[in-house]
Motif scaffolding. Structure first.
Motif, short mmCIF file in Angstrom:
data_model
loop_
_atom_site.label_atom_id
_atom_site.label_comp_id
_atom_site.label_asym_id
_atom_site.label_seq_id
_atom_site.Cartn_x
_atom_site.Cartn_y
_atom_site.Cartn_z
N UNK A 205 0.82 -1.20 0.00
CA UNK A 205 0.00 0.00 0.00
C UNK A 205 0.86 1.26 0.00
N UNK A 206 0.31 2.29 -0.54
CA UNK A 206 0.97 3.60 -0.52
C UNK A 206 -0.09 4.67 -0.39
N UNK A 207 0.32 5.89 -0.11
CA UNK A 207 -0.58 7.05 0.01
C UNK A 207 -1.54 6.97 1.18
N UNK A 252 -5.55 -1.04 -2.33
CA UNK A 252 -5.93 -1.84 -1.15
C UNK A 252 -6.50 -0.92 -0.07
N UNK A 253 -5.92 0.27 0.04
CA UNK A 253 -6.36 1.19 1.07
C UNK A 253 -7.83 1.54 0.96
N UNK A 254 -8.31 1.66 -0.26
CA UNK A 254 -9.70 2.04 -0.46
C UNK A 254 -10.64 0.99 0.13
N UNK A 255 -10.25 -0.26 0.05
CA UNK A 255 -11.07 -1.30 0.66
C UNK A 255 -10.78 -1.42 2.15
N UNK A 256 -9.52 -1.36 2.50
CA UNK A 256 -9.17 -1.51 3.90
C UNK A 256 -9.73 -0.40 4.78
N UNK A 257 -9.84 0.81 4.22
CA UNK A 257 -10.29 1.91 5.08
C UNK A 257 -11.72 1.69 5.58
N UNK A 258 -12.49 0.87 4.86
CA UNK A 258 -13.85 0.56 5.32
C UNK A 258 -13.80 -0.18 6.65
N UNK A 259 -12.71 -0.91 6.88
CA UNK A 259 -12.56 -1.61 8.16
C UNK A 259 -11.76 -0.77 9.15
N UNK A 260 -10.82 0.00 8.62
CA UNK A 260 -9.94 0.76 9.50
C UNK A 260 -10.71 1.86 10.24
N UNK A 261 -11.60 2.54 9.54
CA UNK A 261 -12.33 3.62 10.20
C UNK A 261 -13.15 3.09 11.38
N UNK A 262 -13.96 2.06 11.20
CA UNK A 262 -14.68 1.53 12.37
C UNK A 262 -13.74 1.08 13.48
#
Lengths: 326, 461
Positions: A205-207, A252-262
């Motif tokens: 991941x980056x950014x 990957x971040x775009x999908x992962x952030x859905x879990x990271x934020x909660x």
């Protein structure tokens, strides 16, 4: 271009990529330059926590700094002008933001009450008018906005032309996407939490370096009773990065952030965590436990978070600074 | 093999309806079998069910559709009455099942018709001529409700050329007598009578000492249009967007903003600001008698969930269907007067409204539009009369921060009743003003239910 604003201050330049390349720093600046060889030499095996081939490596600069406040800026960001045409001294505004209190416990509808021309509005409890110490000042950008790759692809010519003349405190328990392009913070308060994660070469991941730091920082600030401000100052962001390259990095971040934020929204730090380092180590445990299943990357990241704290403490031996002290 | 039969006109029509489903405003004229096929066979399967489309189908009142929705679609914060359309919270990252696709199929703003709006003005001054003339270019296209402060003795002066209903002491007294209402509708609180009498979906309310302001380009600000825009575009309370309102032209969600949260939620309350005389309390204004609000901040932003704010009644608009029940005249200061800094009624019900919005998943926006607040009053004089009000906030804020509403509270009325109970229990002993406030909140809900069941919100003209 930044000379009139930066010259009075000490600069730390972290050179990413090939250490044999020479960086040209103009005359007249008081600076330290670190390349990858320096990072490896100074940190030894702990250098593994510092990203390579990604701007996330800048957090090494936070670690070696001996100053109280840090201002970090991207290399494609320049001095902006306010609506009257006057050049904006971003550094001065960040300093103002950091030196005046924040108001995270109750929203002031006239934004920063400590700015001249503003105050607390009717209904604002007097007991909260001293505010909380400000740990972070998050500035904004005119011209190229900080969009993710999908948005960039859909709106390639959108430019941010709206100058919003406000600084405001992001309320307690509210998370936000922290952008590292124009950022200042009180290193003595929150420095250890400003780890920009594992990005770039060899990472999936980056950014998301600044995003990761921002979520950790906000959770810790909320826990320790410090404030985060956003708004002025503006800088002029001149370069739009390639959206296809960005998409590959962020994907990957775009999908992962859905879990990271909660995850971050639900993160609770125990009362016993009284220093930033303790909070951060605790967070790293929760990352390993709750996000390790999302992707092995997070297990690696949680370990790097611990390495970062160890490296930080090694380079910054404690002077017995208590929580909130500075 | 014989070729398949050509499509029937009916199937072509249904298919065309499906393609244009987001453009419809009323499906109730469709025959039931067609409606059912459009809903179950087509819209659901095509994944074209969005909040607006669901509203459309529910508004038809078709029993089978309503039953299907009840069984199969999770409604959060839904309210069922013959006129009211169920509210559904859009796909939210906290709910693991995605109710709707992440596509923003409808253009995210609902076009509000003038006939859906009431301007409600509390007349604390009898001569409204200059006020109305200043607002004429902006207000004249709307229906206006003017409620005269019952304590005002002079006759109201209102210029002609407006579509206006005026309520005075006699109407208020008659209402109080017929309903046994135990509420005070005097001073600034007379506007709540207007909220009660309104039959519109949206209410915009400004104090009668405010006139249109000019923006940073010296253009007159259409405060009504801005409030309507705020209310008809989504709010984003679950995550802070650093470029403020992402639905404003020229801006968007920034990097790092979860896609599942980009649909936003319905905005129920729009809190505007003030140039010239800011809404300060008396101590602040007396310390800084020459302080004037002159900074035009070109932003609207959603106040995040769980963050409370002091809602000023000076310049406000709201979705009456959604949160009408939570804006009420309950907290009366002992020395309440005819100047804003001698009141707390709006701050009190504003806190309540924010808690209700947070619980029901609605948004609250703050920022534009600005109005120009005229000079008036002596802050020092007011301080002498009433300064207790400011101290009350020390209790009020921690109380509202601690309110946790049960899942069973699914309407604004339910929420207010719960809060009233908690006020009585936890604040009643702190100060008798709170006990009375709780009683008035219960009374307000009783009246609200009576009035709205008798004559629900009228359809837009």
């Amino acid at each position: 271009m930044w000379r009139p604003f930066f010259q009075p201050y000490h600069l730390i330049i972290v050179q990413d990529g090939d250490p044999s390349k020479k960086i040209n720093v103009p005359e007249g600046f008081d600076y330290e330059l670190y390349n990858r060889n320096d990072i490896n030499r100074i940190l030894g095996p702990k250098a593994s926590c510092i990203s390579f081939k990604d701007s996330a490596c800048r957090c090494f600069g936070y670690m070696v700094s001996k100053k109280k406040y840090i201002f970090t800026i991207d290399d494609d960001c320049f001095v902006a002008k306010d609506p009257s045409g006057k050049e904006i001294n971003a550094l001065a505004q960040h300093i103002k933001n950091l030196l005046s209190p924040s108001t995270p416990f109750f929203f002031n509808t006239l934004y920063d009450p400590y700015r001249e021309g503003a105050d607390f509005v009717r209904g604002y409890p007097f007991s909260l008018r001293e505010g909380a110490p400000t740990a972070v000042s998050h500035g904004l950008w005119l011209n190229i906005p900080d969009y993710d790759a999908p948005t960039q692809l859909v709106k390639p010519s959108e430019r941010n032309t709206r100058f919003v003349d406000a600084v405001l405190t992001i309320p307690k328990k509210t998370l936000f996407p922290m952008c590292g392009m124009n950022l200042a913070f009180n290193r003595e308060l929150i420095g250890p939490a400003m780890y920009f994660g594992l990005m770039g070469d060899g990472q999936p991941i980056g950014r998301y370096d600044d995003m990761w730091a921002g979520w950790c920082v906000k959770v810790i600030c909320d826990h320790l009773g410090w404030g985060v401000k956003t708004g002025l100052p503006y800088i002029w962001h001149s370069k739009a990065s390639n959206p296809f390259v960005n998409l590959k990095k962020e994907y990957k971040g775009i999908f992962w952030q859905e879990e990271l934020i909660p995850f971050f929204q639900a993160a609770v730090l125990p009362k016993e965590c009284e220093t930033v380092q303790q909070c951060y180590i605790e967070l790293s445990k929760q990352v390993k436990e709750k996000l390790g299943g999302l992707d092995p990357y997070f297990t690696k990241l949680s370990e790097a978070m611990v390495t970062w704290i160890e490296a930080w403490d090694e380079l910054n031996p404690s002077k017995g600074l208590a929580n909130g002290g500075a | 093999m014989s070729p398949p039969p050509p499509p029937s006109l009916l199937s072509l029509a249904i298919h065309s309806a499906l393609l244009n489903i987001s453009r419809f405003s009323d499906l109730s004229s469709l025959p039931d079998p067609v409606l059912l096929e459009l809903f179950e066979q087509k819209t659901l399967r095509a994944g074209k069910l969005t909040e607006k489309v669901l509203k459309l189908f529910m508004a038809t009142g078709n029993d089978e559709i309503l039953l299907f929705i009840e069984k199969n679609i999770q409604l959060i914060g839904a309210q069922r009455s013959s006129n009211y359309i169920g509210r559904v919270r859009c796909c939210c990252v906290f709910e693991r099942e995605c109710l709707f696709g992440p596509e923003r199929e409808y253009k995210m703003s609902y076009t509000v018709k003038d006939g859906e709006v009431d301007i409600v003005i509390a007349a604390l001054h009898s001569d409204l001529t200059s006020f109305m003339e200043e607002w004429r270019p902006i207000f004249s296209r709307f229906h206006i409700i003017i409620v005269k402060d019952p304590d005002l003795t002079d006759n109201l002066k209102i210029p002609s050329g407006f579509n206006v209903n005026v309520y005075t002491k006699s109407e208020i007294d008659r209402f109080v007598a017929s309903t046994g209402a135990k509420l005070h509708f005097s001073g600034y609180s007379c506007r709540y009578f207007g909220y009660l009498m309104s039959r519109k979906k949206y209410i915009i309310s400004v104090d009668d000492d405010c006139v249109p302001a000019r923006d940073d380009k010296d253009l007159v600000i259409d405060a009504a249009a801005q409030h309507i825009t705020n209310l008809s575009t989504p709010a984003t309370p679950f995550f802070f967007n650093t470029l403020y309102d992402p639905f404003r032209p020229g801006t968007d969600f920034v990097r790092g903003y979860p896609f599942s949260l980009r649909n936003g939620v319905t905005c129920a309350l729009s809190c505007g600001l003030w140039l010239n005389l800011a809404d300060f309390d008396a101590p602040t204004q007396s310390l800084k008698p020459n302080a004037r609000s002159s900074r035009y901040v070109d932003a609207v932003l959603t106040v995040p969930t769980q963050a409370l704010l002091p809602v000023s009644g000076v310049n406000i608009a709201f979705d009456r269907d959604l949160i009408g029940p939570s804006l009420f005249p309950a907290l009366r200061l002992a020395g309440e007067g005819k100047l804003r800094w001698e009141t707390m009624e709006d701050i009190w019900c504003g806190m309540c409204a924010k808690v209700v919005c947070d619980h029901l998943g609605h948004g609250v926006k703050s920022g534009l539009p600005y109005v120009w607040r005229k000079e008036g009053g002596d802050a020092v004089e007011s301080l002498r009369k009433e300064w207790e009000g400011v101290k009350l906030m020390e209790e009020v804020l921690p109380f509202f921060q601690s309110v946790r509403l049960p899942r069973s509270a699914v309407t604004a009325e339910d929420c207010v009743l719960e809060i009233a109970g908690m006020v009585k229990e936890r604040l009643g002993s702190v100060n008798p003003m709170f006990g009375s406030a709780a009683d008035r909140m219960l009374e307000w809900i009783r009246l609200w239910k009576a009035v709205t069941s008798e004559s629900p919100t009228s359809k837009a003209v």
